[in-house]
Structures are given as structure tokens and as C-alpha cells.
Write a protein that holds these residues in place. Sequence first.
Motif, PDB file in Angstrom:
ATOM      1  N   ASP A  38      -3.769  32.441  -3.753  1.00  0.00           N
ATOM      2  CA  ASP A  38      -2.294  32.187  -3.294  1.00  0.00           C
ATOM      3  C   ASP A  38      -2.260  30.798  -2.671  1.00  0.00           C
ATOM      4  O   ASP A  38      -1.450  30.202  -2.996  1.00  0.00           O
ATOM      5  N   MET A  39      -3.270  30.502  -1.784  1.00  0.00           N
ATOM      6  CA  MET A  39      -3.189  29.119  -1.307  1.00  0.00           C
ATOM      7  C   MET A  39      -3.378  27.896  -2.400  1.00  0.00           C
ATOM      8  O   MET A  39      -2.677  27.055  -2.293  1.00  0.00           O
ATOM      9  N   GLN A  40      -4.187  28.300  -3.409  1.00  0.00           N
ATOM     10  CA  GLN A  40      -4.450  27.299  -4.370  1.00  0.00           C
ATOM     11  C   GLN A  40      -3.219  27.272  -5.345  1.00  0.00           C
ATOM     12  O   GLN A  40      -2.544  26.235  -5.713  1.00  0.00           O
ATOM     13  N   ALA A  41      -2.719  28.537  -5.989  1.00  0.00           N
ATOM     14  CA  ALA A  41      -1.798  28.406  -7.148  1.00  0.00           C
ATOM     15  C   ALA A  41      -0.388  28.533  -6.402  1.00  0.00           C
ATOM     16  O   ALA A  41       0.571  27.842  -7.305  1.00  0.00           O
ATOM     17  N   ILE A  42      -0.131  28.754  -5.230  1.00  0.00           N
ATOM     18  CA  ILE A  42       1.377  28.798  -4.663  1.00  0.00           C
ATOM     19  C   ILE A  42       1.482  27.698  -3.651  1.00  0.00           C
ATOM     20  O   ILE A  42       2.215  26.597  -3.711  1.00  0.00           O
ATOM     21  N   PHE A  43       0.590  27.581  -2.749  1.00  0.00           N
ATOM     22  CA  PHE A  43       0.954  26.562  -1.519  1.00  0.00           C
ATOM     23  C   PHE A  43       0.241  25.145  -1.970  1.00  0.00           C
ATOM     24  O   PHE A  43       0.632  24.361  -1.231  1.00  0.00           O
ATOM     25  N   GLY A  68      -3.783  25.825   4.467  1.00  0.00           N
ATOM     26  CA  GLY A  68      -5.036  26.295   4.487  1.00  0.00           C
ATOM     27  C   GLY A  68      -6.093  24.998   4.955  1.00  0.00           C
ATOM     28  O   GLY A  68      -6.190  24.824   6.126  1.00  0.00           O
ATOM     29  N   SER A  69      -7.096  24.491   4.150  1.00  0.00           N
ATOM     30  CA  SER A  69      -8.142  23.565   4.746  1.00  0.00           C
ATOM     31  C   SER A  69      -7.456  22.122   4.730  1.00  0.00           C
ATOM     32  O   SER A  69      -7.898  21.263   5.264  1.00  0.00           O
ATOM     33  N   SER A 326      16.024  27.227  11.660  1.00  0.00           N
ATOM     34  CA  SER A 326      15.105  27.026  10.485  1.00  0.00           C
ATOM     35  C   SER A 326      13.899  27.666  10.372  1.00  0.00           C
ATOM     36  O   SER A 326      13.207  27.655  11.582  1.00  0.00           O
ATOM     37  N   PHE A 327      13.546  28.362   9.746  1.00  0.00           N
ATOM     38  CA  PHE A 327      12.120  29.116   9.599  1.00  0.00           C
ATOM     39  C   PHE A 327      11.379  28.636   8.603  1.00  0.00           C
ATOM     40  O   PHE A 327      11.567  28.667   7.599  1.00  0.00           O
ATOM     41  N   SER A 328      10.216  28.652   9.077  1.00  0.00           N
ATOM     42  CA  SER A 328       8.962  28.040   7.966  1.00  0.00           C
ATOM     43  C   SER A 328       7.711  29.184   8.248  1.00  0.00           C
ATOM     44  O   SER A 328       7.268  29.389   9.208  1.00  0.00           O
ATOM     45  N   VAL A 329       7.205  29.604   6.971  1.00  0.00           N
ATOM     46  CA  VAL A 329       5.940  30.419   7.003  1.00  0.00           C
ATOM     47  C   VAL A 329       4.935  29.877   6.544  1.00  0.00           C
ATOM     48  O   VAL A 329       4.966  29.210   5.275  1.00  0.00           O
ATOM     49  N   ILE A 330       3.910  30.023   7.150  1.00  0.00           N
ATOM     50  CA  ILE A 330       2.535  29.322   6.873  1.00  0.00           C
ATOM     51  C   ILE A 330       1.459  30.347   6.720  1.00  0.00           C
ATOM     52  O   ILE A 330       1.075  31.233   8.013  1.00  0.00           O
ATOM     53  N   PRO A 331       0.724  30.473   5.741  1.00  0.00           N
ATOM     54  CA  PRO A 331      -0.481  31.505   5.846  1.00  0.00           C
ATOM     55  C   PRO A 331      -1.582  31.036   6.411  1.00  0.00           C
ATOM     56  O   PRO A 331      -2.021  29.834   6.429  1.00  0.00           O
ATOM     57  N   LEU A 332      -2.096  31.887   7.054  1.00  0.00           N
ATOM     58  CA  LEU A 332      -3.324  31.755   7.994  1.00  0.00           C
ATOM     59  C   LEU A 332      -4.473  32.534   7.425  1.00  0.00           C
ATOM     60  O   LEU A 332      -5.601  31.679   7.110  1.00  0.00           O
ATOM     61  N   SER A 333      -4.588  33.853   7.023  1.00  0.00           N
ATOM     62  CA  SER A 333      -5.447  34.221   6.316  1.00  0.00           C
ATOM     63  C   SER A 333      -4.737  35.492   5.550  1.00  0.00           C
ATOM     64  O   SER A 333      -3.559  35.652   5.396  1.00  0.00           O
TER      65      SER A 333
END
Length: 429
Positions: A38-43, A68-69, A326-333
Motif C-alpha cells: 500500500d505504501m509503495q503503490a498507493i502512497f 512511510g520511511s 480539514s482531515f488528513s490520514v497518514i498510515p503508520l502500520s
Amino acid sequence: MNVSANVIAQMRALLERRKTGYSLEAPFYLSEEIFALDMQAIFREHWIQVAVEPEIPEPGDYVTVELGSDSILIVRDDDMQVRAFHNVCRHRGARLCNEEKGSVGNIVCPYHSWTYNLSGDLMFAEHMGEQFDRCKHSLKSVHVQNLAGLIFVCLADEPPADFDLMRAAMEPYMLPHDLASCKVAAQVDIVEKGNWKLVMENNRECYHCVANHPELTISLYEYGFGYQRSPANAEGMDAFERTCVERAQQWEQLNLPSLEIEKLLDVTGFRTQRLPLDRAGESQTLDAKVACKKLLGEFRSADLGGLSFWTQPNSWHHFMSDHIVSFSVIPLSAGETLVRTRWLVHKDAREGIDYEVANLTAVWNATNNQDRTLVEYSQRGAASSAYEPGPYSPFTEGLVEKFSAWYVGRIAAALARKRSIPLRVESGV
């Protein structure tokens, strides 16, 4: 894309048996390998909404965001342009700015004092010899777009080219609210112990709202985001529809477009709509009246409904006459997600006189905490051996299906590019 053959095979199988109109299988929410994909292909490959322009009002003001990193540095340069760079020194890779936000004259590496201007050019590097070429060691740029005050970045070498289509559609809706002339009155970060897709799915439906969001449904009509008609609610739904038509006509006279635009399956997917608010009809507050006496832009009337704007894959926004949320979503794991909420008011509004932060934030602080609980219920349920994909409501969860279909389609496209083999995906994307 550095993805193992086993993960690719697993994903291909999951994608090919995905059932339209049903939730995703458990590995999509639980697997760290799929999260890495997900992090590679989406984010890394799409436009990600990460900041708002009022966070960096002056030259040298910056914010950082972690994807991500990768740490991304977003800064206002001396020409008042918004720029984005990888937050990495070109000497030996030290992190340049280690705070979430701040202000600098130049960007100075804390390790060996390599110094960059606000355009990312290396200006000073001591002890590097006469043959050293500073021009070859500028900061690495990140693609950045400013949409009427919302800042997006893309880490791809070649970002999706359809951002300007979203800009052309959305600027007439957003610019009257003049986000660029606002200030951030409050920001709250919460970490939800759930997969980022569950966070987004929860946002894309209001099936759960009446039972779970008493504060939010003071101002939101329950019919506004999908409802199954029945004899018991037909009169209420008819009245709501009449209200929408009447208010749309009034808003059009004020050059405030309201009609739905739905492009959620585009690569840079988005949707917008302006809807009436209930009760006093002015704002998303506990009494549905404005939270800030100083209205936005050139507004003279407070009763302008609520303009909602959703973007794939990670944001949603509510624009009212007096403030913007304003809402922003950031994946952590795989099992943790940062949800960042910002409340913006006119830059000249005075705290304690024109607005109170507690009143401004009350509805969405309560709603965010309620949603966190619901997402965490879903994450725990997905880990059960009894979990299997369940059907979406065709009346209230259509936008959830469109989010899932967009996600499945984008992952499928990424894997097809890697393997040069088309993927059959039932979602129709």
C-alpha cells in the motif's frame, strides 16, 4: 516496486476473487506485507493531501510530514511559492528539519552545517575542496500542488497527470471560502489502532451516524449521505430534497456551486457536494450556529450549508461560511493510522472574541473519538477467524464501495505494471 513474489501472488489471488459490493478480505487490513505494498503503490504513486497553506504563511515557514520511511519538508520560499523536498541532507543523509513545524532563514543540516536556500539550492558546504560542484547537490524535490490552499505531494517520479482536472472542477467550489486567507485555530492528532483503509471506509458512509454521532447529526441531515426510502421517512426525505433544490438556487445566485461532482474512480479520485445544514443551518457546531463571528472570504451570509470535498486516498474536508475542517490520514502500520484534523478560521478572527476553540472543535473532536472506537472494533473483528467480507448497503455505503473499488483498481494497476500481465479485477476498475 520491491515486493516479494509471494506477496504478489497473494495479492493477485485476493484481487481476482474480490466481490463487488462487499468489504475486503482480512489480509487487506492485517498483513504488514500488504501494508508495505500500500505504501509503495498507493502512497508513493498518488497525490497525497498532507498540509494546508496557512501552516506556512511566511517565507521560511515549514512543516514536515512522514510518509512511510520518507520525511517530506514543505516550505514557503522567498517568492512565496510552496515547495517540497525530501527532508534529507545531500551530504551523508542526515534529517534536516527534525520538528513538525517551524521557521528558518536557510535550511541548515544539524550534522555538518551544509546550508540550502529555500529553493533547495546548496549554498554552503565547508571543507569540500575546489572541485566540489554545489549545483549537483541540491535538495531532492518532491512534486507538490496547492489546490485552493490544500497542499498535496506525490513521491512518484511521474505523478498522475489528472490533478489539473480536479483543480478545474474544485476551484469554483473552494475559492470563495478563501482557505489561503485563514489561520489554523486548532490541530488535533489521534492514532487509531486500525488499518488506514478502515479509517477511510468509515469516513465514506453515514450508515453509522445516527446511532453513533449525536453531536454531528445536530447539523447534518441524516438523509444527506444516502438513505433507504420507506413510508416512515418519505415525508422527511421529500422535504430534504425540496430544501436542497431551493438552497442550490440561492447559492448559485451567490456564485457558490453546489451540484455533486463524483470522480472517485479516477486516478486522482475526488467527490464534492454542497448540502444544506440542519437546525440553524450555519455550521457544524453543537447548536448549528457559526463558531466564528468573522466569516470567511467575502461572505455576508452565514447560512451557506456545508461544502464537502473527499479525495482518494487519504483526505476529506468540510467548508462552511465561518470555518473549515480539514482531515488528513497518514498510515503508520498495518494496524495504526494517524488522523490529523485542522480547524481553520479567518486569519483576522480573534480567539476569545470571535471564536472559542472549545466550541469550534467540539463536534469533530467528539466525532473523531467515536470513529476511532468504531474503526478499532472493525480492526479487531477483521482479525477473527469468523470474519468474512460482508455486503455493503446499496443505499448508504455506495461511497465505501467506490473507495474499495478505487483501491483495488490502483493496486491491480501497480502489479500489472510490475509483471506486465493484466489482472482480472471484478470491481470494474
